[in-house]
Design a protein around this motif. Structure first.
Motif, PDB file in Angstrom:
ATOM      1  N   GLU A  38       0.833  -1.214   0.000  1.00  0.00           N
ATOM      2  CA  GLU A  38       0.000   0.000   0.000  1.00  0.00           C
ATOM      3  C   GLU A  38       0.863   1.257   0.000  1.00  0.00           C
ATOM      4  N   TRP A  39       1.909   1.277   0.863  1.00  0.00           N
ATOM      5  CA  TRP A  39       2.777   2.463   0.931  1.00  0.00           C
ATOM      6  C   TRP A  39       3.464   2.676  -0.417  1.00  0.00           C
ATOM      7  N   ILE A  40       4.001   1.605  -0.975  1.00  0.00           N
ATOM      8  CA  ILE A  40       4.786   1.759  -2.221  1.00  0.00           C
ATOM      9  C   ILE A  40       3.887   2.239  -3.361  1.00  0.00           C
ATOM     10  N   ILE A  41       2.721   1.624  -3.496  1.00  0.00           N
ATOM     11  CA  ILE A  41       1.799   2.008  -4.573  1.00  0.00           C
ATOM     12  C   ILE A  41       1.350   3.468  -4.399  1.00  0.00           C
ATOM     13  N   GLU A  42       0.947   3.792  -3.193  1.00  0.00           N
ATOM     14  CA  GLU A  42       0.401   5.137  -2.945  1.00  0.00           C
ATOM     15  C   GLU A  42       1.457   6.225  -3.120  1.00  0.00           C
ATOM     16  N   ARG A  43       2.688   5.977  -2.632  1.00  0.00           N
ATOM     17  CA  ARG A  43       3.724   7.020  -2.661  1.00  0.00           C
ATOM     18  C   ARG A  43       4.501   7.054  -3.962  1.00  0.00           C
ATOM     19  N   THR A  44       4.507   5.911  -4.755  1.00  0.00           N
ATOM     20  CA  THR A  44       5.352   5.875  -5.958  1.00  0.00           C
ATOM     21  C   THR A  44       4.646   5.397  -7.228  1.00  0.00           C
ATOM     22  N   GLY A  45       3.621   4.546  -7.098  1.00  0.00           N
ATOM     23  CA  GLY A  45       2.969   3.952  -8.275  1.00  0.00           C
ATOM     24  C   GLY A  45       3.620   2.655  -8.740  1.00  0.00           C
ATOM     25  N   ILE A  46       4.637   2.174  -8.006  1.00  0.00           N
ATOM     26  CA  ILE A  46       5.374   0.969  -8.445  1.00  0.00           C
ATOM     27  C   ILE A  46       4.731  -0.310  -7.874  1.00  0.00           C
ATOM     28  N   CYS A  47       4.536  -1.330  -8.747  1.00  0.00           N
ATOM     29  CA  CYS A  47       4.034  -2.640  -8.298  1.00  0.00           C
ATOM     30  C   CYS A  47       5.154  -3.665  -8.238  1.00  0.00           C
ATOM     31  N   GLU A  48       6.007  -3.622  -9.281  1.00  0.00           N
ATOM     32  CA  GLU A  48       7.122  -4.577  -9.338  1.00  0.00           C
ATOM     33  C   GLU A  48       8.248  -3.973 -10.143  1.00  0.00           C
ATOM     34  N   ARG A  49       9.427  -4.593 -10.047  1.00  0.00           N
ATOM     35  CA  ARG A  49      10.579  -4.152 -10.822  1.00  0.00           C
ATOM     36  C   ARG A  49      11.320  -5.389 -11.276  1.00  0.00           C
ATOM     37  N   ARG A  50      12.183  -5.247 -12.311  1.00  0.00           N
ATOM     38  CA  ARG A  50      12.938  -6.391 -12.832  1.00  0.00           C
ATOM     39  C   ARG A  50      14.356  -6.366 -12.270  1.00  0.00           C
ATOM     40  N   ILE A  51      14.877  -7.557 -11.967  1.00  0.00           N
ATOM     41  CA  ILE A  51      16.218  -7.676 -11.397  1.00  0.00           C
ATOM     42  C   ILE A  51      17.043  -8.620 -12.280  1.00  0.00           C
ATOM     43  N   ALA A  52      18.181  -8.125 -12.730  1.00  0.00           N
ATOM     44  CA  ALA A  52      19.034  -8.923 -13.617  1.00  0.00           C
ATOM     45  C   ALA A  52      19.659 -10.091 -12.851  1.00  0.00           C
ATOM     46  N   ALA A  53      19.964 -11.150 -13.590  1.00  0.00           N
ATOM     47  CA  ALA A  53      20.655 -12.304 -12.994  1.00  0.00           C
ATOM     48  C   ALA A  53      22.080 -11.900 -12.618  1.00  0.00           C
ATOM     49  N   ASP A  54      22.694 -12.670 -11.714  1.00  0.00           N
ATOM     50  CA  ASP A  54      24.051 -12.336 -11.249  1.00  0.00           C
ATOM     51  C   ASP A  54      25.031 -12.205 -12.414  1.00  0.00           C
ATOM     52  N   ASP A  55      24.869 -13.092 -13.420  1.00  0.00           N
ATOM     53  CA  ASP A  55      25.826 -13.066 -14.540  1.00  0.00           C
ATOM     54  C   ASP A  55      25.291 -12.283 -15.740  1.00  0.00           C
ATOM     55  N   GLU A  56      24.288 -11.448 -15.515  1.00  0.00           N
ATOM     56  CA  GLU A  56      23.735 -10.601 -16.580  1.00  0.00           C
ATOM     57  C   GLU A  56      24.154  -9.152 -16.267  1.00  0.00           C
ATOM     58  N   TYR A  57      25.081  -8.633 -17.059  1.00  0.00           N
ATOM     59  CA  TYR A  57      25.653  -7.331 -16.736  1.00  0.00           C
ATOM     60  C   TYR A  57      24.926  -6.211 -17.482  1.00  0.00           C
ATOM     61  N   THR A  58      25.264  -4.984 -17.123  1.00  0.00           N
ATOM     62  CA  THR A  58      24.698  -3.812 -17.793  1.00  0.00           C
ATOM     63  C   THR A  58      24.904  -3.915 -19.304  1.00  0.00           C
TER      64      THR A  58
ATOM     65  N   GLU B  20      -4.025  13.545 -18.595  1.00  0.00           N
ATOM     66  CA  GLU B  20      -3.546  12.207 -18.230  1.00  0.00           C
ATOM     67  C   GLU B  20      -3.460  11.233 -19.405  1.00  0.00           C
ATOM     68  N   GLU B  21      -4.470  11.293 -20.309  1.00  0.00           N
ATOM     69  CA  GLU B  21      -4.491  10.309 -21.408  1.00  0.00           C
ATOM     70  C   GLU B  21      -3.363  10.527 -22.415  1.00  0.00           C
ATOM     71  N   ARG B  22      -2.665  11.676 -22.294  1.00  0.00           N
ATOM     72  CA  ARG B  22      -1.538  11.917 -23.199  1.00  0.00           C
ATOM     73  C   ARG B  22      -0.193  11.799 -22.461  1.00  0.00           C
ATOM     74  N   VAL B  23      -0.211  11.043 -21.364  1.00  0.00           N
ATOM     75  CA  VAL B  23       1.014  10.837 -20.580  1.00  0.00           C
ATOM     76  C   VAL B  23       1.332   9.342 -20.565  1.00  0.00           C
ATOM     77  N   PHE B  24       2.557   8.967 -20.930  1.00  0.00           N
ATOM     78  CA  PHE B  24       2.912   7.542 -20.930  1.00  0.00           C
ATOM     79  C   PHE B  24       3.497   7.140 -19.581  1.00  0.00           C
ATOM     80  N   VAL B  25       2.943   6.072 -19.021  1.00  0.00           N
ATOM     81  CA  VAL B  25       3.391   5.587 -17.703  1.00  0.00           C
ATOM     82  C   VAL B  25       3.587   4.065 -17.772  1.00  0.00           C
ATOM     83  N   ASN B  26       4.762   3.597 -17.356  1.00  0.00           N
ATOM     84  CA  ASN B  26       4.953   2.141 -17.177  1.00  0.00           C
ATOM     85  C   ASN B  26       5.694   1.847 -15.870  1.00  0.00           C
ATOM     86  N   ILE B  27       5.715   2.844 -14.973  1.00  0.00           N
ATOM     87  CA  ILE B  27       6.459   2.715 -13.716  1.00  0.00           C
ATOM     88  C   ILE B  27       5.985   1.522 -12.891  1.00  0.00           C
TER      89      ILE B  27
END
Ligand code: UT7
Length: 339
Positions: A42-62, A284-291
Motif C-alpha cells: 500500500e505504501w509503495i503504490i500510494e507514494r510511488t505507483g510501483i508494483c514490481e521491478r525487474r532484477i538482472a541475474a548475477d551473470d547478466e551485466y549492464t 492524463e491520457e496523453r502521458v505515458f506511464v509504465n512505472i
C-alpha cells in the motif's frame, strides 16, 4: 581584442529511425519487498505507483542488457551493427570503470566501425546521449549513431534501506539516429535541452566507491557504494526542472501544449509524473506511464518507455512526442520529436 568571427554552417536535420528495449526476466514484487524490509504494498503504490521491478541475474551485466536493447533497435530499422559509426551508452552502473560499457557493447554487437564511449548523467543520461548524437550527426561528423541507456541498479541498491530499495530496477533501452534525408517527418528531433545544477550533488548520489571515497576493508560495512537520496528534496526539484525543460523544447519546436500528442517522462514516481503533466496542461491520457512494471531504471527508464510507447502504437506518424527526464547531478533533459 577583436571578437573571433562566428562560423555559421548548415546543420543537418536528425531523425530517430529505430528503438529497442530489454528488461530481465526476474520480477521483484512489492510483496517480495515486504519480506525484506519494513514496508507495505500500500505504501509503495500510494507514494510511488510501483508494483514490481525487474532484477538482472548475477551473470547478466549492464552491457548484456544494453546489447539486447541495441540489437532490437537495429532490427527495428533494418540496419546491421557494421552500419553504426557511433555508440554512446548512458549508465551509472557500468560493467567496469574502464573500459566503458559502450566498448563491451560494441564488441558484443560486432559494431567494428563504431567509436564508443559512455555518458554519465544519471537518470537524464539517455537524452544527454541523444543530444550528443544529434550534434555529431548534425555537423556531418557521423552518419549513424546508436544511443543506449542501460542500468543494473540492483548492484548499487542498499537492500536494507526501505527508503530507496523499493524504488529501483534493472533494464535497458536504445535508439538509432541518422541524418534526415528527403522530407522532414518521421522521427525528426525538433529540439533538445540539457541542464545541470552540480551544487545539489549531495541530494542523490553513490557517495563511495570512487576516488573521493574508495571502498576499503575498513569502510566496506558502511555500504557507501550504494544509492543515497534525500527523496523529498529531489521530488521538489524534479517537478520544477522537468516542467521547465519540457516547456523549453515544446516552445522551441514551435508547439503549444495542445499540440503534444504524448509526453514520456522519466519513470521515478507517479506523483512527479502527474505533477509535471498538470503543470504543462497535458491531460492524463496523453502521458505515458509504465512505472508500475519496472520502477525507476535511471537512464533506461525513458528509453524503455519510448520503445514501449512506439511498439504499442501510443504515438504514430506525424505525432509530437516529448521526452523529459531528471536525475542525480542534479541533471535534467528533454527532447521534442515529430514521429
Ligand atoms: O530518479 C531520479 C529522481 N528521483 C526521484 O525523483 C525520486 C524523488 N522522491 C520520491 O519519489 C519520494 O520522495 C520517495 C518515494 C522517495 C519518498 O516518498 P515521500 O512521500 O517523499 O516519503 P518521505 O521520504 O517523506 O517519507 C514519509 C514516511 C517516513 O516516515 P515518517 O518519518 O513520516 O514516520 C518514512 O520513514 O514514509 C516512511 N517511508 C516508508 N514507509 C514504508 C519511507 N520509505 C518507506 C517505505 N515503506 N518503503
Amino acid at each position: 581584442m577583436t571578437a573571433k568571427p562566428h562560423i555559421a554552417f548548415k546543420r543537418l536535420p536528425v531523425k530517430i529511425i529505430g528503438t529497442g528495449s530489454y528488461v530481465p526476466e526476474r520480477r521483484l514484487t512489492n510483496a517480495d519487498l515486504e519480506k525484506m524490509v519494513d514496508t507495505s504494498h500500500e505504501w509503495i503504490i500510494e507514494r510511488t505507483g510501483i508494483c514490481e521491478r525487474r532484477i538482472a541475474a548475477d551473470d547478466e551485466y549492464t552491457s548484456h542488457m544494453g546489447t539486447k536493447a541495441a540489437q532490437r533497435a537495429l532490427e527495428s530499422c533494418g540496419l546491421t551493427p557494421e552500419d553504426v559509426d557511433l555508440i554512446i551508452c548512458a549508465t551509472v552502473t557500468p560493467d567496469t570503470f574502464t573500459p566503458s560499457t559502450a566498448c563491451y557493447i560494441q564488441d558484443a554487437l560486432g559494431a567494428k566501425n563504431a567509436a564508443a564511449f559512455d555518458i554519465s548523467a544519471a537518470c537524464s543520461g539517455f537524452l544527454f546521449a541523444m543530444k550528443t548524437a544529434v550534434q555529431y550527426i548534425g555537423t556531418g561528423q557521423m552518419r549513424t549513431a546508436l544511443i543506449i541507456a542501460a542500468e543494473k541498479l540492483s548492484t548499487v541498491v542498499n537492500w536494507e534501506d526501505r527508503s530507496t530499495c523499493v524504488l529501483f530496477g534493472d533494464g535497458a533501452g536504445a535508439a538509432v539516429l541518422q541524418a534526415a534525408t528527403g522530407e522532414e517527418g518521421e522521427g525528426a528531433v525538433l529540439a533538445t535541452d540539457i541542464g545541470t545544477d552540480g551544487s545539489l550533488h549531495d541530494l542523490l548520489q553513490i557517495p563511495g566507491g570512487g576516488s573521493r571515497c574508495p571502498t576499503t576493508v575498513e569502510n566496506a560495512h558502511e555500504r557507501l557504494a550504494t544509492l543515497a537520496m534525500r527523496g523529498n528534496e529531489v521530488f521538489r526539484h524534479a517537478v520544477a526542472h522537468m516542467k521547465e525543460s519540457a516547456q523549453s523544447v515544446i516552445e522551441r519546436a514551435g508547439l503549444a501544449p495542445e499540440d503534444v500528442n504524448l509526453i514520456i517522462p522519466h519513470q521515478a514516481n507517479l506523483r512527479i509524473i502527474n505533477a509535471v503533466a498538470s503543470r504543462l496542461s497535458i491531460p492524463e491520457e496523453r502521458v505515458f506511464v509504465n512505472i508500475e512494471k519496472y520502477g525507476n531504471t535511471s537512464a533506461a527508464a525513458v528509453a524503455i518507455a519510448f520503445d514501449e510507447a512506439r511498439r504499442s502504437g501510443r504515438f504514430t506518424k506525424g505525432d509530437n512526442v516529448i521526452l523529459v527526464t531528471f536525475g542525480a547531478g542534479l541533471t535534467w533533459s528533454s527532447a521534442a520529436i515529430r514521429w
